[in-house]
Scaffold this motif. Structure first.
Motif, PDB file in Angstrom:
ATOM      1  N   THR A  40       0.869  -1.174   0.000  1.00 19.36           N
ATOM      2  CA  THR A  40       0.000   0.000   0.000  1.00 19.36           C
ATOM      3  C   THR A  40       0.905   1.223   0.000  1.00 19.36           C
ATOM      4  O   THR A  40       1.729   1.397   0.902  1.00 19.36           O
ATOM      5  N   LEU A  41       0.760   2.065  -1.005  1.00 18.45           N
ATOM      6  CA  LEU A  41       1.746   3.108  -1.261  1.00 18.45           C
ATOM      7  C   LEU A  41       1.512   4.351  -0.410  1.00 18.45           C
ATOM      8  O   LEU A  41       0.377   4.789  -0.222  1.00 18.45           O
ATOM      9  N   GLY A  42       2.635   4.891   0.085  1.00 18.25           N
ATOM     10  CA  GLY A  42       2.609   6.129   0.837  1.00 18.25           C
ATOM     11  C   GLY A  42       3.041   7.308  -0.029  1.00 18.25           C
ATOM     12  O   GLY A  42       3.327   7.161  -1.223  1.00 18.25           O
ATOM     13  N   PRO A  43       3.162   8.488   0.570  1.00 14.85           N
ATOM     14  CA  PRO A  43       3.476   9.701  -0.216  1.00 14.85           C
ATOM     15  C   PRO A  43       4.900   9.730  -0.755  1.00 14.85           C
ATOM     16  O   PRO A  43       5.178  10.464  -1.708  1.00 14.85           O
ATOM     17  N   ARG A  44       5.821   8.942  -0.195  1.00 15.29           N
ATOM     18  CA  ARG A  44       7.226   8.981  -0.615  1.00 15.29           C
ATOM     19  C   ARG A  44       7.587   7.843  -1.573  1.00 15.29           C
ATOM     20  O   ARG A  44       8.752   7.706  -1.932  1.00 15.29           O
ATOM     21  N   PHE A  45       6.621   7.061  -1.992  1.00 12.19           N
ATOM     22  CA  PHE A  45       6.916   5.937  -2.883  1.00 12.19           C
ATOM     23  C   PHE A  45       7.422   6.425  -4.239  1.00 12.19           C
ATOM     24  O   PHE A  45       6.846   7.327  -4.853  1.00 12.19           O
ATOM     25  N   ARG A  46       8.509   5.816  -4.706  1.00 13.84           N
ATOM     26  CA  ARG A  46       9.064   6.167  -6.011  1.00 13.84           C
ATOM     27  C   ARG A  46       9.379   4.941  -6.870  1.00 13.84           C
ATOM     28  O   ARG A  46       9.801   5.107  -8.010  1.00 13.84           O
TER      29      ARG A  46
END
Length: 283
Positions: A40-46
């Motif tokens: 589940t992706l957070g705001p800093r996922f790249r």
């Protein structure tokens, strides 16, 4: 892959040869999957790094959690390869900036039941009972140089269903499995194919989640009945002794693990003897 528990030796190896996916703009809260791994992706996922080279299924659900529909594609990743993709908000999918991704095979499943318009009713009935003609037609058309490639298709179909939630792939898996298991003459002729089939099915049945059998595979007893025919054919005269032994071992394994009774109702399709009442005769 990075971000998961990993043996240090494996991690060092993937640090040197692993591929990297740079995924930009994927909405926060989306669920990203690579094979059986999900995040589940957070705001800093790249992106994701240290990915083993090979074929992987990349999929995502936009901010819907596990219940939302998946969109995805297959990636064939090379050692130390770097792929970059941006999220297309209009299409709700990833767009790759370099042409290294493949959506998988575009060929639709074959109709695994060829017949000839010149056949007699007896020949058609025989073909439906023993599907060797259909199997040989498929192998000649699609796998003439490498007949064992049909086992790869069997594996690919199940992966598409389990990981990609493609129900048509499950139907194709069933169709292909029935074709292979119900080809009695082919078992006698293609001695290299059927030991491989047993190995593939043993691995697949070990990987499938338990609820899968209750919800889908056991519906209408598809899998037990198909394998029952397989084991019956494998015990026929003319079948290679090594294949017969492996089939017997496979049957024992499945009986112990899933409590399937492959000896039940073998005579349900046999002719029924009807006794006429006393004094009644047929002209």
């Amino acid at each position: 892959m990075a971000g998961t528990d990993m043996d240090p030796e494996v991690a060092r190896g993937l640090f040197e040869v692993g591929a990297t996916l740079v995924l930009l703009g994927v909405p926060q809260g989306s669920v990203l999957g690579l094979g059986y791994k999900t995040w589940t992706l957070g705001p800093r996922f790249r992106g994701v790094k240290m990915i083993p080279p090979g074929l992987h299924f990349l999929n995502s659900n936009e901010a819907c959690g596990d219940i939302g529909p998946k969109t995805g594609l297959f990636l064939s990743l090379k050692p130390r390869e770097l792929l970059v993709a941006h999220w297309n908000q209009r299409e709700d999918e990833l767009e790759f900036s370099m042409r290294s991704a493949s959506s998988g095979t575009q060929r639709r499943p074959s109709a695994y039941g060829p017949t000839s318009e010149n056949w007699t009713p007896t020949q058609i009935t025989q073909c439906n009972m023993d599907r060797s003609y259909a199997l040989n037609s498929v192998l000649e058309r699609h796998y003439k140089e490498q007949p064992l490639g049909v086992l790869g298709e069997l594996q690919f179909a199940l992966v598409c269903f389990l990981v990609g939630n493609v129900y048509e792939a499950f139907e194709h898996w069933k169709s292909l499995q029935a074709l292979l298991c119900r080809s009695e003459e082919a078992m006698k002729e293609r001695k290299d194919l059927y030991p491989g089939l047993i190995a593939v099915l043993c691995h697949q049945l070990g990987e499938i989640p338990p609820h899968f059998f209750v919800d889908i595979v056991s519906q209408n007893d598809f899998l037990p009945s198909t394998l029952q025919d397989f084991f019956q054919f494998a015990s026929s005269p003319g079948v290679d002794s090594t294949l017969r032994k492996r089939a017997e071992q496979f049957q024992v394994h499945l009986t112990k693990r899933f409590r399937w009774d492959f000896d039940a109702d073998l005579d349900e399709c046999a002719p029924v003897l009807v006794e006429l009442p006393a004094g009644v005769t047929l002209d």
